[in-house]
Design a protein around this motif. Structure first.
Motif, PDB file in Angstrom:
ATOM      1  N   ALA A 323      -4.032-137.428 -33.905  1.00  0.00           N
ATOM      2  CA  ALA A 323      -2.656-137.950 -33.867  1.00  0.00           C
ATOM      3  C   ALA A 323      -2.613-139.332 -34.511  1.00  0.00           C
ATOM      4  O   ALA A 323      -3.536-140.137 -34.354  1.00  0.00           O
ATOM      5  CB  ALA A 323      -2.190-138.017 -32.418  1.00  0.00           C
ATOM      6  N   ASP A 324      -1.535-139.542 -35.233  1.00  0.00           N
ATOM      7  CA  ASP A 324      -1.422-140.767 -36.012  1.00  0.00           C
ATOM      8  C   ASP A 324       0.052-141.146 -36.062  1.00  0.00           C
ATOM      9  O   ASP A 324       0.878-140.341 -36.492  1.00  0.00           O
ATOM     10  CB  ASP A 324      -1.953-140.457 -37.428  1.00  0.00           C
ATOM     11  CG  ASP A 324      -2.111-141.712 -38.243  1.00  0.00           C
ATOM     12  OD1 ASP A 324      -1.478-142.719 -37.868  1.00  0.00           O
ATOM     13  OD2 ASP A 324      -2.859-141.663 -39.237  1.00  0.00           O
ATOM     14  N   ARG A 325       0.360-142.365 -35.588  1.00  0.00           N
ATOM     15  CA  ARG A 325       1.782-142.748 -35.543  1.00  0.00           C
ATOM     16  C   ARG A 325       2.393-142.865 -36.936  1.00  0.00           C
ATOM     17  O   ARG A 325       3.585-142.836 -37.100  1.00  0.00           O
ATOM     18  CB  ARG A 325       1.945-144.051 -34.764  1.00  0.00           C
ATOM     19  CG  ARG A 325       2.486-143.768 -33.365  1.00  0.00           C
ATOM     20  CD  ARG A 325       2.563-144.987 -32.507  1.00  0.00           C
ATOM     21  NE  ARG A 325       1.245-145.369 -32.036  1.00  0.00           N
ATOM     22  CZ  ARG A 325       0.640-146.493 -32.388  1.00  0.00           C
ATOM     23  NH1 ARG A 325       1.200-147.351 -33.192  1.00  0.00           N
ATOM     24  NH2 ARG A 325      -0.567-146.777 -31.923  1.00  0.00           N
ATOM     25  N   ILE A 345      -2.968-135.410 -26.054  1.00  0.00           N
ATOM     26  CA  ILE A 345      -2.935-135.963 -27.419  1.00  0.00           C
ATOM     27  C   ILE A 345      -4.237-136.717 -27.665  1.00  0.00           C
ATOM     28  O   ILE A 345      -4.643-137.562 -26.858  1.00  0.00           O
ATOM     29  CB  ILE A 345      -1.753-136.935 -27.574  1.00  0.00           C
ATOM     30  CG1 ILE A 345      -0.448-136.169 -27.353  1.00  0.00           C
ATOM     31  CG2 ILE A 345      -1.752-137.581 -28.953  1.00  0.00           C
ATOM     32  CD1 ILE A 345       0.776-136.968 -27.633  1.00  0.00           C
ATOM     33  N   SER A 347      -5.929-139.125 -30.334  1.00  0.00           N
ATOM     34  CA  SER A 347      -5.614-139.883 -31.545  1.00  0.00           C
ATOM     35  C   SER A 347      -6.776-139.832 -32.541  1.00  0.00           C
ATOM     36  O   SER A 347      -7.927-139.529 -32.179  1.00  0.00           O
ATOM     37  CB  SER A 347      -5.245-141.320 -31.205  1.00  0.00           C
ATOM     38  OG  SER A 347      -6.086-141.780 -30.215  1.00  0.00           O
ATOM     39  N   ARG A 348      -6.437-140.119 -33.769  1.00  0.00           N
ATOM     40  CA  ARG A 348      -7.472-140.160 -34.808  1.00  0.00           C
ATOM     41  C   ARG A 348      -8.447-141.289 -34.470  1.00  0.00           C
ATOM     42  O   ARG A 348      -8.017-142.385 -34.097  1.00  0.00           O
ATOM     43  CB  ARG A 348      -6.807-140.427 -36.166  1.00  0.00           C
ATOM     44  CG  ARG A 348      -7.738-140.289 -37.329  1.00  0.00           C
ATOM     45  CD  ARG A 348      -6.997-140.507 -38.625  1.00  0.00           C
ATOM     46  NE  ARG A 348      -6.151-139.378 -38.997  1.00  0.00           N
ATOM     47  CZ  ARG A 348      -6.590-138.240 -39.524  1.00  0.00           C
ATOM     48  NH1 ARG A 348      -7.874-138.072 -39.744  1.00  0.00           N
ATOM     49  NH2 ARG A 348      -5.759-137.279 -39.828  1.00  0.00           N
ATOM     50  N   SER A 349      -9.730-140.991 -34.523  1.00  0.00           N
ATOM     51  CA  SER A 349     -10.716-141.993 -34.114  1.00  0.00           C
ATOM     52  C   SER A 349     -11.891-141.980 -35.084  1.00  0.00           C
ATOM     53  O   SER A 349     -12.378-140.913 -35.467  1.00  0.00           O
ATOM     54  CB  SER A 349     -11.201-141.658 -32.696  1.00  0.00           C
ATOM     55  OG  SER A 349     -12.519-142.092 -32.503  1.00  0.00           O
ATOM     56  N   THR A 371      -9.511-141.619 -27.637  1.00  0.00           N
ATOM     57  CA  THR A 371      -9.723-140.193 -27.907  1.00  0.00           C
ATOM     58  C   THR A 371     -10.673-139.588 -26.873  1.00  0.00           C
ATOM     59  O   THR A 371     -10.450-138.482 -26.371  1.00  0.00           O
ATOM     60  CB  THR A 371     -10.291-140.019 -29.334  1.00  0.00           C
ATOM     61  OG1 THR A 371      -9.465-140.765 -30.213  1.00  0.00           O
ATOM     62  CG2 THR A 371     -10.307-138.572 -29.762  1.00  0.00           C
ATOM     63  N   PHE A 400       2.515-140.739 -26.256  1.00  0.00           N
ATOM     64  CA  PHE A 400       1.607-141.175 -27.331  1.00  0.00           C
ATOM     65  C   PHE A 400       1.968-142.595 -27.721  1.00  0.00           C
ATOM     66  O   PHE A 400       3.082-142.842 -28.191  1.00  0.00           O
ATOM     67  CB  PHE A 400       1.759-140.228 -28.530  1.00  0.00           C
ATOM     68  CG  PHE A 400       0.878-140.607 -29.686  1.00  0.00           C
ATOM     69  CD1 PHE A 400      -0.438-140.993 -29.480  1.00  0.00           C
ATOM     70  CD2 PHE A 400       1.361-140.553 -30.994  1.00  0.00           C
ATOM     71  CE1 PHE A 400      -1.254-141.331 -30.550  1.00  0.00           C
ATOM     72  CE2 PHE A 400       0.552-140.899 -32.053  1.00  0.00           C
ATOM     73  CZ  PHE A 400      -0.752-141.283 -31.836  1.00  0.00           C
TER      74      PHE A 400
END
Ligand SMILES: Nc1ncnc2c1ncn2[C@@H]1O[C@H](COP(=O)(O)OP(=O)(O)OP(=O)(O)O)[C@@H](O)[C@H]1O
Ligand SMILES: [Mg+2]
Length: 401
Positions: A323-325, A345, A347-349, A371, A400
């Motif tokens: 996930a990426d805002r 969710i 997030s991209r890590s 994450t 998120f």
């Protein structure tokens, strides 16, 4: 029965185990013998007091007898942790784990070390016992009693993080349920569970389905991993995928579910016959989707198709990964498109590709980031009591940030 039982004629080891157990709640019953009884009933019948949780087998017992005895305990009382004191070669360690030994300890371990091992083994045993009794059909079990939870991780599109998530679920579950989790790589052509767990297996799912699928034969194809889980890996040669039929996959998963508390299945992208066979046996489906339109639309169609086929397992977990805002898509957009709530969710890590490349899943490595926190939340959802605790909000709205 006693909480701890010990079999050894080695006075020094006997004394250290007694002193180690003396610092823990529960009693220890020791048998001074350098041999094991011919049946487990001969021993279990002599135990008095509270339920047995840990059976310690001393270094002076013949290793072949220990392995046979551990296998019998594994079948008859699978919650009991068998701890074996041996300077085990890699071959013996492998054979011991396969036969049902749950912990190996060096014979000259000091009292504090032995106490830590005893405590961990007892905790794992009581957890297995409580999970087994907490698991009711409809609360995580399959339709028949005594079957484990089958968790299929899937996505219509490739590269969204299925393998990363499946390996982390397996590692996370094995922390609470050591030796009770098996991960199956059903991405038969290009599976990378083995590389994600830094394993070089010499056996694969092709061998497993090629012979009799009774519990003893199947165990010989499973590869133990350092995190106390087992893996059934994909074949090395992609062409071998053709040697596995959907019917065999069904039978395999069904057999594994009767042996293990958790069967975690990584899949290839899409809804191929093997994936459908896995879904048919699943109690849980983990849908993985990225924060991009093709992935979201793929998930929507996948859900619709399976709904039409009436193949949606009882428990659904929707995960948005990477996930990426800045993607221009919100969680609400995704939920509106797919028509079901998102449960987790991730997030991209930067840590995730590193973990993949090292072959050490983030939950094994103790990495701390948002994450990993999300992965832990996902793992918690499979605990037998999770649904009971979250009855009102099984699909709680996620935020998120
Ligand atoms: N949350 C995340 N953040 C950043 N990178 C991630 C994340 N999750 C997974 N990745 C990385 O994305 C790549 C693809 O992940 P993975 O192999 O798990 O996807 P997959 O869905 O199994 O792919 P395939 O469909 O090819 O089997 C890997 O390098 C992995 O480390
Ligand atoms: Mg994959």
């Amino acid at each position: 029965m006693s909480r701890f039982a010990l079999v050894t004629a080695e006075p020094d080891f006997d004394e250290r185990v007694r002193l180690a157990a003396a610092g823990l709640p529960g009693t220890l019953q020791a048998f001074r013998a350098d041999f094991l009884p011919s049946t487990i009933d001969d021993m279990f019948g002599q135990l008095v007091g509270e339920p047995l949780e840990v059976l310690v087998l001393g270094p002076d017992l013949p290793s072949s007898d220990v392995l046979n005895f551990a296998a019998a305990v594994d079948v008859r009382s699978p919650h009991v942790s068998v701890m074996y004191a041996a300077d085990a070669s890699p071959d013996l360690a492998l054979a011991a784990m396969r036969s049902g030994v749950r912990d190996l300890v060096t014979p000259n371990a000091d009292i504090d070390t032995l106490r830590v091992h005893l405590e961990q083994a007892a905790t794992a045993a009581s957890y297995r016992l409580s999970s087994a009794s907490a698991v009711q059909p409809g609360a995580g079990e399959n339709t028949s009693q005594g079957r484990g939870r089958v968790i299929t991780v899937m996505s219509p599109k490739g590269g969204v993080g299925k393998t990363t998530i499946a390996t982390n679920i397996a590692v996370g579950l094995a922390k609470n349920s050591p030796m009770s989790v098996v991960i199956v790589d059903l991405d038969l052509q290009f599976g990378d569970v083995a590389s994600g767990l830094m394993m070089k297996p010499d056996r694969s799912i092709v061998d497993a389905v090629g012979g009799p699928m009774d519990s003893l034969s199947l165990k010989t194809y499973l590869v133990p991993h350092a995190t106390k889980l087992y893996a059934l890996c994909a074949p090395l040669n992609p062409a071998d995928a053709d040697r596995v039929s959907a019917e065999q996959v069904s039978e395999l998963i069904s057999r594994l579910a009767s042996e293990f508390q958790y069967v975690v299945i990584d899949t290839s992208p899409g809804l191929g016959e093997h994936v459908l066979a896995a879904l048919d046996q699943a109690t849980d489906v983990v849908w993985v989707c990225g924060m991009d339109l093709p992935s979201i639309r793929g998930l929507k169609s996948g859900l619709e198709i399976l709904n039409e086929l009436d193949m949606l397992p009882e428990h659904r977990h929707v995960v948005v990964n990477m996930a990426d805002r800045k993607s221009g898509i919100t969680v609400q957009d995704i939920e509106a498109t797919i028509g079901v709530p998102i449960d987790v969710i991730l997030s991209r890590s930067k840590a995730m590709p590193l973990a993949t490349n090292r072959g050490v899943p983030a939950l094994q490595d103790g990495i701390r980031d948002a994450t990993v926190k999300g992965l832990r939340k996902l793992v918690e959802r499979f605990h037998p009591s999770w649904e009971e605790r979250n009855r009102r909000q099984v699909h709680r709205r996620v935020v998120f940030q």
